[in-house]
Design an enzyme around this catalytic site. Structure first.
Site, short mmCIF file in Angstrom:
data_model
loop_
_atom_site.label_atom_id
_atom_site.label_comp_id
_atom_site.label_asym_id
_atom_site.label_seq_id
_atom_site.Cartn_x
_atom_site.Cartn_y
_atom_site.Cartn_z
N ASP A 1 -5.03 18.76 -16.01
CA ASP A 1 -5.40 17.13 -16.81
C ASP A 1 -4.96 17.68 -18.69
O ASP A 1 -4.97 17.96 -19.17
CB ASP A 1 -7.09 17.11 -16.26
N ARG B 1 0.84 -1.09 0.00
CA ARG B 1 -0.22 -0.43 0.19
C ARG B 1 1.13 1.17 -0.21
O ARG B 1 0.23 2.66 -0.26
CB ARG B 1 -0.79 0.10 1.03
N LYS C 1 -5.35 5.89 -20.34
CA LYS C 1 -6.28 6.18 -21.63
C LYS C 1 -4.73 6.31 -22.85
O LYS C 1 -3.58 4.94 -23.00
CB LYS C 1 -6.54 8.04 -21.88
N TYR D 1 -13.87 16.58 -17.87
CA TYR D 1 -15.04 15.57 -17.57
C TYR D 1 -15.81 15.54 -16.99
O TYR D 1 -15.22 15.89 -16.11
CB TYR D 1 -13.50 14.64 -17.65
#
Length: 385
Positions: free
Chosen positions: A173, A50, A198, A102
């Site tokens: 972004d 983690r 993406k 988005y």
């Protein structure tokens, strides 16, 4: 000597990982949750996945190198990355965000973050005077460029100047252009966001997200957050994104070539009323994009003459899938009003230009003549009914 971006896509900053002695060319998948310590007070640099994992660390080194940041953090999705990054702020803080983002980002801001005490001003950062919206509680400016889905281009350097003059963070972004075509940190941004699902991953086979920074202070805060909220990217997914990034330059160039051919086709096709693409000379944002990026990318949005035609195209393509997402080897058609922006209030969608006549296309790496032929038959069949 500084390495070129194609080399850095494969090797990152070139630092060798000392934990593997096999000479494996493909970086190993360290599929482990925990690590043994040699003795009390001694460790191998890893204790629990983690916190960090060698495969994820290698991926983060590569992405940081590509964006020219000091640190990159890999998350389980793009939304997980944005969600964790928003924990940098406190109740009462105000953030200026671009109106055309988005839909998942808008949903997060307007529902989860607002519930937690943050406030937002949604404005057109490509046209409006951002300074007019700055208050004493403003802490950041958040933009996409080009925007999703209307392909507005925001001047990163200008936003950085405004941010620095007012002691704000600039968050960009960079999903649509990827670090292959655009590097916001070098233009003055403080934080870069990616949906690694993406273009970075590039094969539509896994989810990932990244936050990249050139600030030591922000890096330390984000490292605390990722180990606390537990949304770091798993080893196998890290390996898939590592593998995808190796071909990023080849895919970005080919997909852009295909996009430009499709744009030219759409501009002369019956039923197409407008094409939104930053590489169309003379359109708003063309000169800014040319100055701040080395390419125009492979994302295209276009409006057709009716909702009926839009829906017919989605149902009639034989090669191009009607699917959400973008940036993969396959060309995809998306219907923003019912998919990526379905949760955005209709009034806000229409204000941004997202009508039921708008389609978004992510050009892949297929043969461009096949893509154009598929779009052509889908559109022309509408008028032959």
């Amino acid at each position: 000597m500084e390495k070129g971006i194609a080399t850095r896509c494969i090797y990152g900053d070139g630092k060798k990982f000392g934990g593997d002695r096999t000479g494996a060319i493909s970086f190993p998948i360290y599929q482990t949750a925990t690590y043994a310590h040699p003795a009390l007070g001694r460790d191998t640099g890893f204790s629990y996945s983690r916190l960090q994992n060698p495969t994820r660390q290698q991926l983060e080194n590569v992405v940081a190198s590509l964006e020219e940041g000091i640190d990159a953090l890999a998350f389980s999705s793009g939304m997980a990355a944005i969600t964790a990054m928003m924990e940098l702020f406190r109740p009462g803080d105000h953030i200026i965000v671009d109106a055309d983002l988005y839909g998942g980002s808008i949903r997060l801001f307007d529902n989860i973050n607002t519930k937690n005490g943050l406030t937002f001003s949604h404005i057109d950062c490509s046209k409006e005077k951002v300074e007019d919206y700055i208050t004493e509680n403003t802490r950041a400016i958040y933009i996409e460029t080009p925007t999703n889905p209307m392909m507005n281009v925001v001047d990163i350097r200008r936003m950085a100047q405004i941010a620095k003059a007012n002691h704000l963070l600039l968050i960009v972004d960079n999903t649509f252009l990827s670090p292959y075509f655009q590097k916001p940190l070098t233009l003055g941004a403080d934080i870069v966001i990616h949906s690694g699902t993406k273009f970075l991953g590039g094969h539509n086979d896994t989810l990932a997200g990244f936050v990249v920074t050139n600030s030591t202070e922000i890096s330390e805060r984000l490292r605390f957050l990722i180990k606390t909220v537990g949304s770091g990217l798993a080893p196998f997914d890290s390996w898939l994104i590592l593998r995808g990034i190796k071909t990023l330059p080849l895919r970005m160039e080919k997909a852009q070539e295909n996009a430009q051919a499709i744009v030219e086709f759409l501009q002369h096709q019956k039923g197409v009323e407008k094409v939104y693409y930053p590489g169309i000379e003379g359109t708003p944002g063309y000169e800014i994009n040319r100055k701040q990026a080395t390419g125009f990318g492979s994302m295209i949005t276009f409006a057709v003459e009716s909702s009926e035609l839009a829906q017919h195209i989605l149902a009639s393509t034989e090669l191009i899938p009607f699917a959400e997402s973008l940036g993969g080897t396959e060309t995809l058609l998306t219907y923003p009003c019912t998919q990526t922006h379905a949760d955005v209030p209709k009034e806000k969608r229409l204000q941004n230009g997202i009508t039921d006549c708008v389609l978004r296309l992510s050009a892949g790496i297929e043969d461009k003549k096949d893509l154009i032929a598929d779009l052509k038959q889908a559109m022309e069949s509408f008028y032959k009914r």
